[in-house]
Design a protein around this motif. Sequence first.
Motif, short mmCIF file in Angstrom:
data_model
loop_
_atom_site.label_atom_id
_atom_site.label_comp_id
_atom_site.label_asym_id
_atom_site.label_seq_id
_atom_site.Cartn_x
_atom_site.Cartn_y
_atom_site.Cartn_z
N TYR A 16 0.86 -1.19 0.00
CA TYR A 16 0.00 0.00 0.00
C TYR A 16 0.89 1.23 0.00
O TYR A 16 1.58 1.52 0.97
N HIS A 20 -1.67 5.05 -4.00
CA HIS A 20 -2.94 4.34 -3.91
C HIS A 20 -3.99 5.11 -3.11
O HIS A 20 -5.19 4.79 -3.20
N LYS A 23 -7.50 6.74 -4.63
CA LYS A 23 -8.52 5.76 -5.04
C LYS A 23 -9.06 5.02 -3.82
O LYS A 23 -10.26 4.78 -3.71
N TYR A 24 -8.19 4.67 -2.88
CA TYR A 24 -8.63 4.00 -1.66
C TYR A 24 -9.60 4.90 -0.90
O TYR A 24 -10.65 4.45 -0.42
N HIS A 25 -9.27 6.17 -0.81
CA HIS A 25 -10.13 7.15 -0.13
C HIS A 25 -11.50 7.22 -0.81
O HIS A 25 -12.54 7.28 -0.14
N TRP A 27 -12.98 4.82 -2.48
CA TRP A 27 -13.72 3.62 -2.08
C TRP A 27 -14.37 3.80 -0.73
O TRP A 27 -15.51 3.39 -0.52
N GLU A 47 -6.43 9.90 5.52
CA GLU A 47 -6.14 8.65 4.80
C GLU A 47 -4.64 8.57 4.46
O GLU A 47 -4.03 7.51 4.58
N GLN A 51 -2.16 5.71 5.82
CA GLN A 51 -1.33 4.89 4.93
C GLN A 51 0.11 4.89 5.42
O GLN A 51 0.75 3.85 5.48
N THR A 62 -0.15 -4.59 4.80
CA THR A 62 -1.26 -4.25 3.92
C THR A 62 -0.78 -4.32 2.49
O THR A 62 0.25 -3.72 2.14
N ILE A 64 -2.26 -3.93 -1.57
CA ILE A 64 -3.32 -3.56 -2.49
C ILE A 64 -3.47 -4.70 -3.49
O ILE A 64 -2.48 -5.25 -3.98
N MET A 85 -6.21 -1.34 -9.33
CA MET A 85 -6.58 -1.56 -7.92
C MET A 85 -8.03 -2.02 -7.83
O MET A 85 -8.91 -1.39 -8.41
N ASP A 88 -8.01 -4.49 -1.08
CA ASP A 88 -6.83 -4.65 -0.25
C ASP A 88 -6.98 -5.87 0.64
O ASP A 88 -8.09 -6.38 0.85
#
Length: 162
Positions: A16, A20, A23-25, A27, A47, A51, A62, A64, A85, A88
């Motif tokens: 991670y 990333h 995009k993770y945020h 989601w 976020e 990370q 972690t 991805i 992605m 995770d």
Amino acid sequence: MGGVSLEGEKVILVPYMEAHVPKYHQWMQDPFLLQATGSEPLSLQDEYTMQLSWTQDPLKRTFIVLDKELIQAGFVHGDPHVEAMVGDVNIFMNDLDDPQMAEIEIMIAEPKSRGKGLGKESVLMMMAYAVQELGIHVFRAKIGESNGSSLHMFLGFSGDFS
């Protein structure tokens, strides 16, 4: 890219990284994913902070999850580590009484990537990594009773999932 990457038939697991986070945020703005993961919404800056703390915590790993099919089919035109992605997978070595036990979590965030076996392969790869690299021998998964897809996947494994 720092850290180890793991490649399976359907997925590539990569550490991670800062790239990333946006995009993770995105989601984690989805109420369904927040409920399924037992998470609270964070600001984008929080976020990024999270990370960084996760990458520095020796008791967490972690990765991805990248969907290899998206990369191989040519759907990725920018950074494959961001565009491919789909979720995770994490382990937390947070049982101080049992250093050989880890909690494992999986999230396939992209709806189009669910139901294709990516989560199961990611969990099996993470478990193999944890056994070989970290000496973990017992895994625990905490799943809400409304999370049918995770219950179905984890109940498909043999072993004690108490």
